[in-house]
Design a protein around this motif. Structure first.
Motif, PDB file in Angstrom:
ATOM      1  N   LEU A  48      19.631   0.411 -13.624  1.00 34.49           N
ATOM      2  CA  LEU A  48      20.996   0.681 -14.049  1.00 34.49           C
ATOM      3  C   LEU A  48      21.156   2.140 -14.442  1.00 34.49           C
ATOM      4  CD1 LEU A  48      23.862  -0.291 -14.716  1.00 34.49           C
ATOM      5  CD2 LEU A  48      23.028  -0.894 -17.009  1.00 34.49           C
ATOM      6  N   ARG A  49      22.003   2.817 -13.693  1.00 31.80           N
ATOM      7  CA  ARG A  49      22.316   4.227 -13.922  1.00 31.80           C
ATOM      8  C   ARG A  49      23.775   4.320 -14.384  1.00 31.80           C
ATOM      9  NH1 ARG A  49      21.585   7.530  -8.611  1.00 31.80           N
ATOM     10  NH2 ARG A  49      19.596   8.139  -9.551  1.00 31.80           N
ATOM     11  N   ALA A  50      24.033   5.196 -15.347  1.00 31.58           N
ATOM     12  CA  ALA A  50      25.402   5.465 -15.783  1.00 31.58           C
ATOM     13  C   ALA A  50      25.791   6.872 -15.351  1.00 31.58           C
ATOM     14  CB  ALA A  50      25.532   5.333 -17.297  1.00 31.58           C
ATOM     15  N   ILE A 172      29.217 -15.713 -13.068  1.00 28.02           N
ATOM     16  CA  ILE A 172      29.117 -16.058 -14.491  1.00 28.02           C
ATOM     17  C   ILE A 172      27.876 -15.390 -15.066  1.00 28.02           C
ATOM     18  CG2 ILE A 172      28.923 -17.919 -16.179  1.00 28.02           C
ATOM     19  CD1 ILE A 172      31.605 -17.793 -14.656  1.00 28.02           C
ATOM     20  N   ALA A 173      28.083 -14.577 -16.101  1.00 23.25           N
ATOM     21  CA  ALA A 173      26.982 -13.827 -16.704  1.00 23.25           C
ATOM     22  C   ALA A 173      27.073 -13.862 -18.225  1.00 23.25           C
ATOM     23  CB  ALA A 173      26.989 -12.388 -16.198  1.00 23.25           C
ATOM     24  N   GLY A 174      27.397 -15.011 -18.762  1.00 22.23           N
ATOM     25  CA  GLY A 174      27.488 -15.169 -20.210  1.00 22.23           C
ATOM     26  C   GLY A 174      27.846 -16.598 -20.553  1.00 22.23           C
ATOM     27  N   ASP A 175      27.412 -17.072 -21.725  1.00 22.73           N
ATOM     28  CA  ASP A 175      27.673 -18.460 -22.117  1.00 22.73           C
ATOM     29  C   ASP A 175      29.064 -18.637 -22.713  1.00 22.73           C
ATOM     30  OD1 ASP A 175      25.148 -19.318 -21.290  1.00 22.73           O
ATOM     31  OD2 ASP A 175      24.247 -18.765 -23.218  1.00 22.73           O
ATOM     32  N   GLY A 176      29.603 -17.597 -23.336  1.00 26.23           N
ATOM     33  CA  GLY A 176      30.929 -17.694 -23.921  1.00 26.23           C
ATOM     34  C   GLY A 176      31.976 -17.102 -23.000  1.00 26.23           C
ATOM     35  N   ALA A 177      32.985 -16.470 -23.609  1.00 27.69           N
ATOM     36  CA  ALA A 177      34.027 -15.839 -22.792  1.00 27.69           C
ATOM     37  C   ALA A 177      33.572 -14.487 -22.254  1.00 27.69           C
ATOM     38  CB  ALA A 177      35.299 -15.662 -23.624  1.00 27.69           C
ATOM     39  N   GLY A 178      32.705 -13.804 -23.020  1.00 23.38           N
ATOM     40  CA  GLY A 178      32.289 -12.467 -22.637  1.00 23.38           C
ATOM     41  C   GLY A 178      31.059 -12.454 -21.755  1.00 23.38           C
ATOM     42  N   VAL A 179      30.675 -11.233 -21.377  1.00 20.02           N
ATOM     43  CA  VAL A 179      29.534 -11.018 -20.485  1.00 20.02           C
ATOM     44  C   VAL A 179      28.339 -10.512 -21.293  1.00 20.02           C
ATOM     45  CG1 VAL A 179      28.679  -9.592 -18.582  1.00 20.02           C
ATOM     46  CG2 VAL A 179      30.972 -10.586 -18.466  1.00 20.02           C
ATOM     47  N   ASP A 180      27.172 -11.102 -21.054  1.00 17.40           N
ATOM     48  CA  ASP A 180      25.921 -10.661 -21.648  1.00 17.40           C
ATOM     49  C   ASP A 180      25.338  -9.564 -20.747  1.00 17.40           C
ATOM     50  OD1 ASP A 180      23.325 -10.273 -22.491  1.00 17.40           O
ATOM     51  OD2 ASP A 180      22.733 -12.373 -22.363  1.00 17.40           O
ATOM     52  N   GLN A 207      27.789  -1.222 -24.626  1.00 16.50           N
ATOM     53  CA  GLN A 207      27.163  -2.546 -24.595  1.00 16.50           C
ATOM     54  C   GLN A 207      25.850  -2.521 -23.820  1.00 16.50           C
ATOM     55  OE1 GLN A 207      30.348  -4.865 -22.921  1.00 16.50           O
ATOM     56  NE2 GLN A 207      31.411  -5.113 -24.874  1.00 16.50           N
ATOM     57  N   PHE A 208      25.837  -1.800 -22.705  1.00 14.61           N
ATOM     58  CA  PHE A 208      24.595  -1.683 -21.932  1.00 14.61           C
ATOM     59  C   PHE A 208      23.518  -0.960 -22.744  1.00 14.61           C
ATOM     60  CE2 PHE A 208      27.158  -1.949 -17.791  1.00 14.61           C
ATOM     61  CZ  PHE A 208      26.729  -3.245 -17.520  1.00 14.61           C
ATOM     62  N   ILE A 209      23.921   0.089 -23.458  1.00 16.36           N
ATOM     63  CA  ILE A 209      22.958   0.834 -24.276  1.00 16.36           C
ATOM     64  C   ILE A 209      22.406  -0.054 -25.378  1.00 16.36           C
ATOM     65  CG2 ILE A 209      22.719   2.739 -25.920  1.00 16.36           C
ATOM     66  CD1 ILE A 209      24.793   4.263 -24.210  1.00 16.36           C
ATOM     67  N   ALA A 210      23.283  -0.738 -26.104  1.00 14.30           N
ATOM     68  CA  ALA A 210      22.857  -1.583 -27.220  1.00 14.30           C
ATOM     69  C   ALA A 210      21.953  -2.717 -26.761  1.00 14.30           C
ATOM     70  CB  ALA A 210      24.084  -2.143 -27.949  1.00 14.30           C
ATOM     71  N   ALA A 211      22.166  -3.196 -25.528  1.00 17.16           N
ATOM     72  CA  ALA A 211      21.344  -4.292 -25.001  1.00 17.16           C
ATOM     73  C   ALA A 211      20.015  -3.807 -24.439  1.00 17.16           C
ATOM     74  CB  ALA A 211      22.120  -5.034 -23.912  1.00 17.16           C
ATOM     75  N   GLY A 212      19.834  -2.492 -24.343  1.00 18.38           N
ATOM     76  CA  GLY A 212      18.574  -1.937 -23.875  1.00 18.38           C
ATOM     77  C   GLY A 212      18.353  -2.046 -22.383  1.00 18.38           C
ATOM     78  N   VAL A 213      19.441  -2.121 -21.595  1.00 14.57           N
ATOM     79  CA  VAL A 213      19.286  -2.286 -20.143  1.00 14.57           C
ATOM     80  C   VAL A 213      19.623  -1.028 -19.357  1.00 14.57           C
ATOM     81  CG1 VAL A 213      19.646  -4.780 -20.195  1.00 14.57           C
ATOM     82  CG2 VAL A 213      21.621  -3.261 -19.943  1.00 14.57           C
ATOM     83  N   ILE A 233      31.736   9.028 -24.638  1.00 11.18           N
ATOM     84  CA  ILE A 233      31.341   8.370 -23.396  1.00 11.18           C
ATOM     85  C   ILE A 233      30.772   6.980 -23.635  1.00 11.18           C
ATOM     86  CG2 ILE A 233      30.975  10.532 -22.162  1.00 11.18           C
ATOM     87  CD1 ILE A 233      27.977  10.140 -22.515  1.00 11.18           C
ATOM     88  N   ALA A 234      30.345   6.704 -24.865  1.00 13.31           N
ATOM     89  CA  ALA A 234      29.852   5.362 -25.198  1.00 13.31           C
ATOM     90  C   ALA A 234      30.403   4.956 -26.554  1.00 13.31           C
ATOM     91  CB  ALA A 234      28.326   5.319 -25.214  1.00 13.31           C
ATOM     92  N   GLY A 235      30.815   3.700 -26.641  1.00 10.71           N
ATOM     93  CA  GLY A 235      31.342   3.167 -27.896  1.00 10.71           C
ATOM     94  C   GLY A 235      30.744   1.807 -28.170  1.00 10.71           C
TER      95      GLY A 235
END
Length: 269
Positions: A48-50, A172-180, A207-213, A233-235
């Motif tokens: 994953l590149r940003a 589908i990439a999450g158990d709730g409404a949002g994406v993991d 979100q990608f940064i916080a998840a470590g991916v 650039i990131a929030g």
């Protein structure tokens, strides 16, 4: 364009002093040279590149859009990064604000993409919890490669159905409404998309940064000041300890700096 850092050095001055043969001439780089400079790793794990642009005072946008703080070379690199990617991952808000359209096929990348087993253009993958998108737009109805919609298992069934009727593929990439974020990267890899590029927005990148991916950060530093209250650039969520990335390369043109940074643990794998 000048290459300041051909590889990882402590400072640009040291790089120029210790590599006198490095390319420091002012010239327009060919697309093939840029593609080589930004090549993905050779293996087939998801990477994953940003790619983002920021002003000197940290703004990622002006009047809600990134274009006013960009320039022609930034857009060339933007095009090269898309030309190398399997899929472009973007948040729903950015799709709305930036008026996203399908990625287009580019003749310069036709043969390399074919040789790499890629389609004519990268797919666009939109991350959205509520699917509050206009599915009549060309992004969904007429892309070269079907647009992906990444959402959670609790997403509204009628919105999922509307997305599918428009021609999008819902993942589908999450158990709730949002994406993991971890599941999103894994799901894209399972579909054969391992060269991943995210263009934001800031909330999604955070979100990608916080998840470590996030494996790699490409950032254009624009020599502009905007003040105001524009997003960075990131929030989103913060990390317990700041993450240290290593400089891979640094290019310069007309005061703009084009940096490429990688996660040390992934660079050495």
């Amino acid at each position: 364009m000048r290459r300041l850092f051909p590889v990882t050095y402590e400072t640009a001055a040291q790089a120029l002093a210790e590599a006198p043969g490095a390319d420091v001439t002012e010239r327009e780089w060919e697309l093939g040279e840029l593609a080589e400079a930004y090549a993905y790793p050779g293996d087939r794990r998801p990477w994953l590149r940003a790619n983002m642009v920021s002003t000197l005072d940290g703004a990622a946008q002006h009047d809600g859009r990134s274009q006013p703080i960009s320039n022609a070379t930034d857009m060339r690199i933007f095009g090269v990064l898309r030309g190398l990617a399997d899929v472009v991952v973007v948040g729903a808000e950015t799709v709305r604000q930036e008026g996203y359209r399908p990625a287009r096929a580019r003749e310069a990348f036709a043969e390399p993409r074919k040789a790499a087993g890629q389609g004519p253009a990268p797919a666009i993958a939109v991350v959205t919890a509520r699917l509050d998108l206009d599915f009549s737009l060309p992004l969904f109805t007429s892309p070269l490669v079907p647009t992906l919609v990444l959402t959670g298992a609790a997403a509204a069934p009628d919105r999922i159905a509307e997305a599918e009727r428009a021609g999008a593929r819902v993942v589908i990439a999450g158990d709730g409404a949002g994406v993991d974020p971890v599941r999103a990267v894994r799901a894209l890899g399972d579909l054969g998309h391992t060269r991943l590029l995210t263009e934001g927005g800031p909330r999604l990148l955070g979100q990608f940064i916080a998840a470590g991916v996030l494996d790699e950060m490409c950032v254009t530093l624009s020599p502009m000041l905007t003040a105001g209250d524009a997003q960075r650039i990131a929030g989103g969520p913060s990390v317990p300890v700041p993450l240290r990335f290593e400089l891979v390369s640094l290019l310069e043109e007309a005061g703009f700096l084009y940096g490429r940074y990688g996660r040390p643990d992934r660079q050495s794998e």
